[in-house]
Design an enzyme around this catalytic site. Structure first.
Site, PDB file in Angstrom:
ATOM      1  N   SER A  57       0.836  -1.206   0.000  1.00 40.78           N
ATOM      2  CA  SER A  57       0.000   0.000   0.000  1.00 40.78           C
ATOM      3  C   SER A  57       0.873   1.260   0.000  1.00 40.78           C
ATOM      4  O   SER A  57       1.655   1.459  -0.938  1.00 40.78           O
ATOM      5  CB  SER A  57      -0.954  -0.053   1.202  1.00 40.78           C
ATOM      6  OG  SER A  57      -2.022   0.839   1.043  1.00 40.78           O
ATOM      7  N   ASP A  77      -9.401  -5.862  -4.223  1.00 40.70           N
ATOM      8  CA  ASP A  77      -8.477  -4.905  -3.611  1.00 40.70           C
ATOM      9  C   ASP A  77      -8.809  -3.475  -4.020  1.00 40.70           C
ATOM     10  O   ASP A  77      -9.151  -3.201  -5.179  1.00 40.70           O
ATOM     11  CB  ASP A  77      -7.055  -5.248  -4.099  1.00 40.70           C
ATOM     12  CG  ASP A  77      -5.964  -4.769  -3.168  1.00 40.70           C
ATOM     13  OD1 ASP A  77      -6.093  -3.655  -2.630  1.00 40.70           O
ATOM     14  OD2 ASP A  77      -4.983  -5.500  -3.001  1.00 40.70           O
ATOM     15  N   HIS A 123      -7.680  -5.910   0.129  1.00 39.52           N
ATOM     16  CA  HIS A 123      -6.378  -5.249   0.235  1.00 39.52           C
ATOM     17  C   HIS A 123      -5.451  -5.906   1.253  1.00 39.52           C
ATOM     18  O   HIS A 123      -4.300  -5.515   1.378  1.00 39.52           O
ATOM     19  CB  HIS A 123      -6.614  -3.777   0.628  1.00 39.52           C
ATOM     20  CG  HIS A 123      -5.433  -2.879   0.463  1.00 39.52           C
ATOM     21  ND1 HIS A 123      -4.685  -2.822  -0.689  1.00 39.52           N
ATOM     22  CD2 HIS A 123      -4.870  -1.966   1.310  1.00 39.52           C
ATOM     23  CE1 HIS A 123      -3.722  -1.924  -0.554  1.00 39.52           C
ATOM     24  NE2 HIS A 123      -3.808  -1.403   0.652  1.00 39.52           N
TER      25      HIS A 123
END
EC number: 3.4.11.5
Length: 290
Positions: free
Chosen positions: A101, A239, A266
């Site tokens: 991320s 995601d 995610h």
């Protein structure tokens, strides 16, 4: 080997832990956020440490690291410098790096300087273009139930993101696209205590759906074509770093591969730990056999 401690960087000390067999190439993990911590990766790190050295750390402003109240510290260049110092102090001359991320933003910015000794890179749930991330979020929002969409719009119209309606709508979105599995009460309390809200709001903004902070214009897709090391891009099927976006980044990168974790959002390292562990081990071991 099992060492933990602190490294001095601009603004304070960052906490780290490195453990696992010493005669292996270490895997350094860059956690998400900004303002999150290593906790989301703790189960994965524990398992992979059985066969290789693994290094986790809490970036300044979150987790067990110092939390200075200085907003001028929350810029990506300082986090890159922090990574450089950590790598030097821990003698990580040769290593693999996994970013997740926000950690992929940090990784991409670091790779811009073409550092030596990186055997491979993993971009897990990548955000390499803030604009594209927000486009994905807008698309996913359009598929939510109408009353959830309206609650989000109302909070954004008024600027009041702390109402019960807005919080519940955000949780609904997160359950679909951020993390599908529930934490225990103890895990939730630990994660909440570790979170650096000032870092998140200064760098990203008051809500996941709008970038108003220092990362709002971030785009580091320009470095992808320059990467020569083996590179793995992964995301979950649902995601918030969408498969379409993640696949596009992989296609821009010469020596890369792309994997989607079926049924995950995610957080595949929490939602399907065994599959995540298997894929990462297979990739890292294959890189080293070469």
């Amino acid at each position: 080997m099992d060492n933990s401690g602190w490294v001095q960087v601009e603004g304070g000390r960052v906490w780290y832990r490195m453990w696992g067999p010493e005669n292996t190439v270490p895997l350094l993990i860059l956690h998400g956020g900004p303002g999150s911590s290593h906790l989301g990766f703790r189960p994965f790190a524990e398992r992979i440490s059985e066969e290789r050295l693994v290094v986790v750390y809490d970036q300044l402003g979150c987790g067990q690291s110092d939390r200075p109240q200085q907003k001028n510290l929350w810029r990506i260049e300082r986090f890159v410098d922090e990574l450089k110092i950590l790598r030097k102090e821990l003698h990580l001359q040769e290593l693999h790096i996994l970013g997740h991320s926000w950690g992929t933003m940090l990784l991409a910015e670091y790779l811009k300087e073409q550092p030596e000794g990186i055997l491979s890179c993993i971009f897990s749930g990548p955000c390499l273009s803030a604009a594209r991330w927000l486009e994905d979020a807008e698309h996913y929002r359009s598929l939510l139930p109408p009353h959830i969409q309206e609650a989000l719009l109302e909070g954004e119209r008024t600027g009041n993101y702390d109402t019960e309606e807005y919080r519940n709508a955000t949780k609904f979105y997160e359950k679909r696209h951020v993390r599908q599995t529930d934490r225990t009460k103890e895990e939730a309390a630990e994660a909440s205590a570790a979170f650096g809200l000032e870092v998140y709001e200064t760098m990203w903004g008051p809500t996941e759906f709008y970038a108003t902070g220092t990362l709002k214009g971030f785009d580091r897709t320009d470095i992808l074509s320059t990467l020569s090391m083996p590179t793995l891009f992964t995301c979950g099927e649902w995601d918030e770093a969408s498969p379409a976006s993640t696949g596009t980044y992989a296609a821009m990168t010469p020596n890369s591969e792309f994997h989607i974790f079926s049924g995950c959002s995610h957080s595949p390292m929490n939602e399907d730990l065994l599959s995540y562990e298997k894929k990462m081990k297979e990739f890292l071991n294959r890189v080293e056999r070469r």
